[in-house]
Design an enzyme around this catalytic site. Structure first.
Site, PDB file in Angstrom:
ATOM      1  CE1 TYR A 149      -4.601  -0.795   0.580  1.00 59.83           C
ATOM      2  CE2 TYR A 149      -3.386  -2.858   0.606  1.00 59.83           C
ATOM      3  CZ  TYR A 149      -4.582  -2.171   0.478  1.00 59.83           C
ATOM      4  OH  TYR A 149      -5.738  -2.860   0.240  1.00 59.83           O
ATOM      5  CE  LYS A 219       1.974 -17.813   1.808  1.00 59.65           C
ATOM      6  NZ  LYS A 219       1.311 -19.079   2.156  1.00 59.65           N
ATOM      7  CG  ASP A 259      -1.552 -20.061   3.670  1.00 53.30           C
ATOM      8  OD1 ASP A 259      -0.759 -19.430   4.370  1.00 53.30           O
ATOM      9  OD2 ASP A 259      -1.266 -21.150   3.147  1.00 53.30           O
ATOM     10  CG  ASP A 283      -7.742  -4.622   2.088  1.00 54.11           C
ATOM     11  OD1 ASP A 283      -8.874  -4.472   2.575  1.00 54.11           O
ATOM     12  OD2 ASP A 283      -7.408  -4.135   0.990  1.00 54.11           O
TER      13      ASP A 283
END
Length: 399
Positions: A149, A219, A259, A283
């Protein structure tokens, strides 16, 4: 009218008549913002009589601002938020094909509002796609100023992209770009300082609100130095600054791959309380959790800098131009964001009265059409009628 003052530690000195800048917003903003103000004023009046009051100060941003002033985000608006330290806004149009990248991102970065705070809970009576929505009770701390972002990217075929490609291949020895001549490129900055201040805020929030754990969602198994760095720096910060709380069991800090978290949040949402994560993950996660609680229409949000005390509260949904002007928009996201604003300035009684009114009204099956149509014996109310019902409920509460 009086502005909030901040102490050196970021704590607030709030006057009894506090100035709150607001942006009405585009699309349905023109309906949900007055509804929010009606409910907030009713709560403040009910709880404090004439001793406290919100002085609403309208400032410009979005499409209406561009149409009248030629800019989507006037400097005067940023300055008003700086001077008053708080503000609230309806949904804003993000121009397509040119202009400012995102008004929300511009506000967050311009005021260094490094935490996007998104509490998610279920209200009885609201339909949910999951069997036990009551188990969803999390607070998301989404890093607000870094990650993708930050907007550092170059379009395919531009001289800048080609220059960046040459730098990667010739200077850095990168050979793993599959189609370098036709690639667009983006840079994902993640800093130790940005990660630490987010995790610090999440840990303090958990301790202040009696929440048992902070989960670092990342991640890092793939992005080992950015997302992996976030995880490592988060643990190091917790061990350095919250060692006593960790040893005593008052606080637990753990981590989860992004995930896996998305799966676990569906299967075992009760395992998570406060979540700290980077911008893009946050998000995805906050919207997914909002869906479990009934939809983004009842999901509030805030953008906060805990060091300066600056904060802007916002509707987390879009402008919904297809229903603008029909008096059917759901104002709950913005109303619950006003609850967060009242909590931020220490007016807890007014905040609690709005929450109680929402609990009572939604449990009775009274809501705007987007929610009422899925409720058992739901009664659909227009935007303003729903706000009136909340104000009526607040007025009848026993203090």
């Amino acid at each position: 009218m009086a502005n909030i003052e901040t102490h050196r530690d970021g704590s607030l000195k709030v006057p009894d008549n506090v100035t709150v800048p607001f942006v009405t917003g585009d699309g349905v903003g023109k309906e949900i913002t007055p509804a929010m103000q009606r409910v907030a004023d009713a709560a403040v009046s009910r709880c404090y009589g004439t001793a406290r009051r919100i002085e609403w100060l309208e400032v410009a941003a979005g499409q209406q601002s561009f149409d009248t002033q030629g800019t989507y985000l006037p400097e005067a608006t940023l300055q008003a938020f700086r001077d008053c330290h708080i503000g609230i806004k309806g949904p804003l149009t993000t121009p397509v094909g040119g202009g400012i990248r995102s008004l929300n991102v511009a506000l967050r970065q311009g005021l260094d509002l490094y935490v996007c705070l998104r509490p998610v809970r279920w209200f009885r009576g609201v339909a949910s796609p999951v069997v036990h929505p009551e188990k969803v009770d999390m607070v998301i701390f989404r890093e607000n100023t870094e990650d993708i972002y930050a907007g550092i990217e170059w379009a395919e075929g531009t001289p800048e992209a080609q220059r960046f490609r040459r730098f990667l291949t010739q200077e850095m020895g990168v050979e793993r770009v599959r189609f370098p001549e036709t690639s667009a490129f983006g840079v994902k900055p993640v800093s130790r300082e940005g990660s630490e201040r987010l995790v610090r805020a999440a840990c303090r929030y958990a301790l202040d609100h009696g929440r048992p754990s902070v989960t670092l969602v990342h991640k890092g198994n793939i992005m080992k130095y950015t997302e992996g760095g976030f995880k490592r720096w988060g643990y190091e910060l917790a061990e350095r600054e919250f060692a006593d709380e960790l040893r005593s069991g008052r606080l637990t800090v753990k981590d989860c791959i992004a995930d896996a978290f998305l799966q676990n949040a569906l299967l075992r949402p009760e395992d998570y309380s406060v979540v700290a994560t980077l911008n893009l993950n946050g998000d995805y996660i906050s919207d997914m959790l909002a869906a479990q609680a009934g939809g983004i229409g009842i999901a509030p949000g805030a953008n906060i800098n805990y060091a300066t005390g600056n904060a802007i509260f916002e509707a987390t949904h879009g402008t919904a131009p297809d229903i603008a002007g029909t008096d059917t928009a759901n104002p709950c996201s913005l109303i619950l964001s006003a609850v967060m604003l009242l909590e931020h300035i220490g007016w807890q009684e007014a905040a609690a009265s709005i929450t109680k009114a929402l609990e009572t009204t939604l449990a009775r099956g009274m809501a705007t059409p987007d929610l009422a149509r899925f409720m058992d014996r739901g009664t659909a109310l227009g935007t303003q009628a729903f706000a009136d019902e909340l104000a009526k409920s607040i007025g009848t509460q026993i203090t």
